[in-house]
Design a protein around this motif. Sequence first.
Motif, PDB file in Angstrom:
ATOM      1  N   SER A 114       0.801 -10.440  16.306  1.00 53.67           N
ATOM      2  CA  SER A 114       1.044  -9.030  16.593  1.00 53.67           C
ATOM      3  C   SER A 114       0.384  -8.154  15.541  1.00 53.67           C
ATOM      4  O   SER A 114       0.048  -8.612  14.448  1.00 53.67           O
ATOM      5  N   ALA A 115       0.205  -6.898  15.877  1.00 50.85           N
ATOM      6  CA  ALA A 115      -0.326  -5.920  14.930  1.00 50.85           C
ATOM      7  C   ALA A 115       0.422  -4.620  15.168  1.00 50.85           C
ATOM      8  O   ALA A 115       0.723  -4.260  16.309  1.00 50.85           O
ATOM      9  N   ALA A 116       0.736  -3.918  14.082  1.00 51.69           N
ATOM     10  CA  ALA A 116       1.520  -2.684  14.175  1.00 51.69           C
ATOM     11  C   ALA A 116       0.733  -1.530  13.587  1.00 51.69           C
ATOM     12  O   ALA A 116       0.329  -1.575  12.437  1.00 51.69           O
ATOM     13  N   CYS A 117       0.501  -0.510  14.396  1.00 51.95           N
ATOM     14  CA  CYS A 117      -0.248   0.666  13.960  1.00 51.95           C
ATOM     15  C   CYS A 117       0.574   1.899  14.384  1.00 51.95           C
ATOM     16  O   CYS A 117       1.651   1.754  14.973  1.00 51.95           O
ATOM     17  N   ILE A 118       0.098   3.077  14.084  1.00 48.27           N
ATOM     18  CA  ILE A 118       0.842   4.301  14.433  1.00 48.27           C
ATOM     19  C   ILE A 118      -0.098   5.283  15.122  1.00 48.27           C
ATOM     20  O   ILE A 118      -1.255   5.436  14.714  1.00 48.27           O
ATOM     21  N   ILE A 119       0.406   5.919  16.172  1.00 44.47           N
ATOM     22  CA  ILE A 119      -0.332   7.018  16.793  1.00 44.47           C
ATOM     23  C   ILE A 119       0.505   8.292  16.674  1.00 44.47           C
ATOM     24  O   ILE A 119       1.722   8.227  16.496  1.00 44.47           O
ATOM     25  N   LEU A 141     -10.519  21.019   4.330  1.00 46.32           N
ATOM     26  CA  LEU A 141     -10.267  20.479   5.670  1.00 46.32           C
ATOM     27  C   LEU A 141      -9.302  19.308   5.522  1.00 46.32           C
ATOM     28  O   LEU A 141      -9.581  18.366   4.775  1.00 46.32           O
ATOM     29  N   ILE A 142      -8.181  19.371   6.227  1.00 45.33           N
ATOM     30  CA  ILE A 142      -7.198  18.283   6.175  1.00 45.33           C
ATOM     31  C   ILE A 142      -7.335  17.445   7.436  1.00 45.33           C
ATOM     32  O   ILE A 142      -7.219  17.959   8.554  1.00 45.33           O
ATOM     33  N   ALA A 143      -7.606  16.144   7.233  1.00 43.29           N
ATOM     34  CA  ALA A 143      -7.796  15.217   8.369  1.00 43.29           C
ATOM     35  C   ALA A 143      -7.093  13.913   8.008  1.00 43.29           C
ATOM     36  O   ALA A 143      -7.734  12.877   7.828  1.00 43.29           O
ATOM     37  N   THR A 144      -5.767  13.991   7.888  1.00 40.44           N
ATOM     38  CA  THR A 144      -5.032  12.850   7.358  1.00 40.44           C
ATOM     39  C   THR A 144      -4.163  12.141   8.407  1.00 40.44           C
ATOM     40  O   THR A 144      -3.255  11.389   8.061  1.00 40.44           O
ATOM     41  N   GLY A 145      -4.434  12.376   9.687  1.00 40.94           N
ATOM     42  CA  GLY A 145      -3.849  11.547  10.737  1.00 40.94           C
ATOM     43  C   GLY A 145      -2.333  11.638  10.852  1.00 40.94           C
ATOM     44  O   GLY A 145      -1.719  12.686  10.606  1.00 40.94           O
ATOM     45  N   ALA A 146      -1.733  10.517  11.231  1.00 36.75           N
ATOM     46  CA  ALA A 146      -0.322  10.478  11.646  1.00 36.75           C
ATOM     47  C   ALA A 146       0.652  10.891  10.546  1.00 36.75           C
ATOM     48  O   ALA A 146       1.755  11.363  10.830  1.00 36.75           O
ATOM     49  N   PHE A 147       0.276  10.679   9.275  1.00 40.87           N
ATOM     50  CA  PHE A 147       1.192  10.966   8.173  1.00 40.87           C
ATOM     51  C   PHE A 147       1.142  12.428   7.716  1.00 40.87           C
ATOM     52  O   PHE A 147       1.784  12.784   6.740  1.00 40.87           O
ATOM     53  N   SER A 148       0.377  13.260   8.412  1.00 38.87           N
ATOM     54  CA  SER A 148       0.076  14.594   7.873  1.00 38.87           C
ATOM     55  C   SER A 148       1.297  15.456   7.562  1.00 38.87           C
ATOM     56  O   SER A 148       1.257  16.276   6.649  1.00 38.87           O
ATOM     57  N   ASN A 149       2.387  15.277   8.296  1.00 37.31           N
ATOM     58  CA  ASN A 149       3.590  16.062   7.979  1.00 37.31           C
ATOM     59  C   ASN A 149       4.351  15.466   6.798  1.00 37.31           C
ATOM     60  O   ASN A 149       5.331  16.050   6.345  1.00 37.31           O
ATOM     61  N   HIS A 150       3.927  14.285   6.331  1.00 35.04           N
ATOM     62  CA  HIS A 150       4.752  13.542   5.371  1.00 35.04           C
ATOM     63  C   HIS A 150       4.028  13.186   4.078  1.00 35.04           C
ATOM     64  O   HIS A 150       4.587  12.479   3.261  1.00 35.04           O
ATOM     65  N   ASN A 151       2.766  13.583   3.927  1.00 40.31           N
ATOM     66  CA  ASN A 151       2.044  13.096   2.743  1.00 40.31           C
ATOM     67  C   ASN A 151       1.750  14.186   1.712  1.00 40.31           C
ATOM     68  O   ASN A 151       0.949  13.996   0.820  1.00 40.31           O
ATOM     69  N   ALA A 171       0.833  -1.210   0.000  1.00 40.64           N
ATOM     70  CA  ALA A 171       0.000   0.000   0.000  1.00 40.64           C
ATOM     71  C   ALA A 171       0.867   1.260   0.000  1.00 40.64           C
ATOM     72  O   ALA A 171       1.992   1.256   0.496  1.00 40.64           O
ATOM     73  N   SER A 172       0.323   2.335  -0.542  1.00 40.33           N
ATOM     74  CA  SER A 172       1.052   3.615  -0.526  1.00 40.33           C
ATOM     75  C   SER A 172       0.902   4.252   0.849  1.00 40.33           C
ATOM     76  O   SER A 172      -0.002   3.917   1.612  1.00 40.33           O
ATOM     77  N   ARG A 173       1.758   5.227   1.147  1.00 43.65           N
ATOM     78  CA  ARG A 173       1.723   5.841   2.477  1.00 43.65           C
ATOM     79  C   ARG A 173       0.431   6.611   2.717  1.00 43.65           C
ATOM     80  O   ARG A 173       0.097   6.921   3.845  1.00 43.65           O
ATOM     81  N   HIS A 174      -0.287   6.948   1.647  1.00 44.01           N
ATOM     82  CA  HIS A 174      -1.534   7.683   1.810  1.00 44.01           C
ATOM     83  C   HIS A 174      -2.668   6.789   2.296  1.00 44.01           C
ATOM     84  O   HIS A 174      -3.718   7.283   2.699  1.00 44.01           O
ATOM     85  N   ALA A 175      -2.462   5.484   2.172  1.00 44.04           N
ATOM     86  CA  ALA A 175      -3.580   4.571   2.448  1.00 44.04           C
ATOM     87  C   ALA A 175      -3.588   4.042   3.871  1.00 44.04           C
ATOM     88  O   ALA A 175      -4.570   3.446   4.302  1.00 44.04           O
ATOM     89  N   PHE A 176      -2.507   4.261   4.621  1.00 46.45           N
ATOM     90  CA  PHE A 176      -2.491   3.735   5.989  1.00 46.45           C
ATOM     91  C   PHE A 176      -3.295   4.644   6.911  1.00 46.45           C
ATOM     92  O   PHE A 176      -3.275   5.858   6.769  1.00 46.45           O
ATOM     93  N   GLY A 177      -3.988   4.037   7.859  1.00 45.76           N
ATOM     94  CA  GLY A 177      -4.762   4.842   8.804  1.00 45.76           C
ATOM     95  C   GLY A 177      -4.943   4.063  10.090  1.00 45.76           C
ATOM     96  O   GLY A 177      -4.758   2.833  10.136  1.00 45.76           O
ATOM     97  N   ALA A 178      -5.337   4.774  11.146  1.00 46.32           N
ATOM     98  CA  ALA A 178      -5.494   4.143  12.458  1.00 46.32           C
ATOM     99  C   ALA A 178      -6.886   3.565  12.644  1.00 46.32           C
ATOM    100  O   ALA A 178      -7.201   3.074  13.721  1.00 46.32           O
ATOM    101  N   HIS A 179      -7.726   3.635  11.625  1.00 45.04           N
ATOM    102  CA  HIS A 179      -9.110   3.173  11.790  1.00 45.04           C
ATOM    103  C   HIS A 179      -9.370   1.823  11.158  1.00 45.04           C
ATOM    104  O   HIS A 179     -10.506   1.343  11.159  1.00 45.04           O
ATOM    105  N   PHE A 180      -8.328   1.187  10.612  1.00 47.70           N
ATOM    106  CA  PHE A 180      -8.546  -0.104   9.961  1.00 47.70           C
ATOM    107  C   PHE A 180      -8.373  -1.227  10.979  1.00 47.70           C
ATOM    108  O   PHE A 180      -7.395  -1.961  10.975  1.00 47.70           O
ATOM    109  N   ASP A 181      -9.329  -1.319  11.874  1.00 49.46           N
ATOM    110  CA  ASP A 181      -9.283  -2.344  12.922  1.00 49.46           C
ATOM    111  C   ASP A 181     -10.718  -2.599  13.374  1.00 49.46           C
ATOM    112  O   ASP A 181     -11.663  -1.981  12.867  1.00 49.46           O
ATOM    113  N   GLU A 182     -10.870  -3.501  14.332  1.00 41.51           N
ATOM    114  CA  GLU A 182     -12.211  -3.898  14.779  1.00 41.51           C
ATOM    115  C   GLU A 182     -12.622  -3.277  16.095  1.00 41.51           C
ATOM    116  O   GLU A 182     -13.782  -3.410  16.482  1.00 41.51           O
ATOM    117  N   ALA A 183     -11.709  -2.654  16.829  1.00 36.56           N
ATOM    118  CA  ALA A 183     -12.129  -2.157  18.150  1.00 36.56           C
ATOM    119  C   ALA A 183     -11.266  -1.004  18.645  1.00 36.56           C
ATOM    120  O   ALA A 183     -10.036  -1.035  18.558  1.00 36.56           O
TER     121      ALA A 183
END
Length: 435
Positions: free
Chosen positions: A345-350, A214-224, A44-56
């Motif tokens: 394990s699962a790896a996410c970013i905050i 409105l920019i709401a792009t989460g953790a990657f916002s300084n890098h995307n 996936a490209s760096r634009h596609a990662f997000g912290a909401h792709f999970d179940e809980a």
Amino acid sequence: MSEIVEVAVVGAGMFGSAAARHLSRSGARVLVIGPAEPEDGASASRHAFGAHFDEARITRRLGWDEVWGTLDSRSQERFREIETESGVDFFHECGSLVLMARSIGHRTDGILRQCAAEGIAVERRTEDELCAEFPDLGRLPMVGGVEGLLEREQAGYLNPRRLVSAQLELARRSGAGLLRAAVTSIRKDAAAGLWRLRAEGDDGTREIVAERVLIATGAFSNHNGVLPGGTQLALRAFTEPNLLFEVAPDRLDSLRRLPTVVTVDPEDTGDDNMSLYLLPPIRYPDGRWYMRIGPGMQPIVQELCSVDAMVAWYRDQQITPAQEAFLTTMADLLVPGLKAESVRSAACIIEKTPSKYPYIGHPDEDETLTVAIGGNGHGARGSDEIGRLAAGEVLGLPWDCPVPRDVFTPLAASHHPQEADGSRPDFLKPPFGLC
Ligand SMILES: Cc1cc2nc3c(=O)[nH]c(=O)nc-3n(C[C@H](O)[C@H](O)[C@H](O)COP(=O)(O)OP(=O)(O)OC[C@H]3O[C@@H](n4cnc5c(N)ncnc54)[C@H](O)[C@@H]3O)c2cc1C
């Protein structure tokens, strides 16, 4: 000639989707732009990662302080309504337990005062009472002991994938469009007074022209590439390692009685700090039930200082041996009889801001550009209120929140405390707040 939209919302995650619902309800013509969940994270490209792709994600009304308490409780109170209107279920009311070190009883008193003022029902329970009610719960050996804040109602966990889809569905019904693409640049056409966005999707590159963004792009916002004019926010990204314990069928009934659990250890003991969060058994898309555990901000939670490091962390999904050891030890202490069938394990970013609060507002004097960025590791449950406040800022409405507006003012990267000796600044030290 490109179409002109009134508001382009960049990022179809938790904040962007909530803002899109509130904006489109107010009658604004909205286009949400954001990639769909990647089917294959490894490419996936760096634009596609997000912290909401999970179940809980843990949700409750009780907040660590007045700011988060306001965001969280106002959002939480709308969850059932969003479910009913959208027809998408996402809220599981299994209850929430916050285990506070008794040494910070003054903080617990403050949280309870705030809950009482807002009519939030919370029970203050001793560790013995909790162990009697939840026999699967172990005892954490925190200095001075532990006490619990138990919310039985309007608390538990939400499914972030489904909350985002509910928000987008309601935005769509109010007329919002959704473009599955990544925005790779945003610039102001000063002569026309309009924003020009470059969006790259499966069907090629498009230019979107918007009156407001409105920019709401989460953790990657300084890098995307989305923050215009080289703007960099005071925003630091960190690994968020999780272990998922597959629950054996004969343990399921008992373990499903547990609420969500967050522990708050105020002692600055490095990786021996016992702050963590735990979710009761949740059914994942593979059909199996898992309990999930994650840390606070112990030193094992490392900073990701480059976009390459962030992308590699998401793509590899490999937490470190130290992270795995910490989470295994904590799971053994907190749920000693878990006896997992398997562990993965699962790896996410905050992302963290020095204020510890999200940025909701204009990064500079141009009021046609707004950001909603900085969940600080617990933005899911407050996301609907964060989106509502961001929508108000986009539309130039009067500030409508008991928390003063300047609490959420976006800070430029130059405001970020940097420590010459490599130690962490105070805002990243215990107590870490509530996950
Ligand atoms: C493991 C883990 C556990 C957590 N647990 C909790 C919890 O228990 N409770 C809680 O309240 N919160 C929790 N959180 C935090 C919560 O998930 C985040 O705070 C929340 O998702 C932040 O929302 P956001 O919209 O800022 O970012 P995201 O939800 O990450 O959304 C950002 C979106 O922007 C998109 N995007 C990025 N770049 C571009 C671009 N160039 N163009 C278009 N789109 C772009 C991404 O694809 C993504 O969809 C947890 C986070 C993690 C990682």
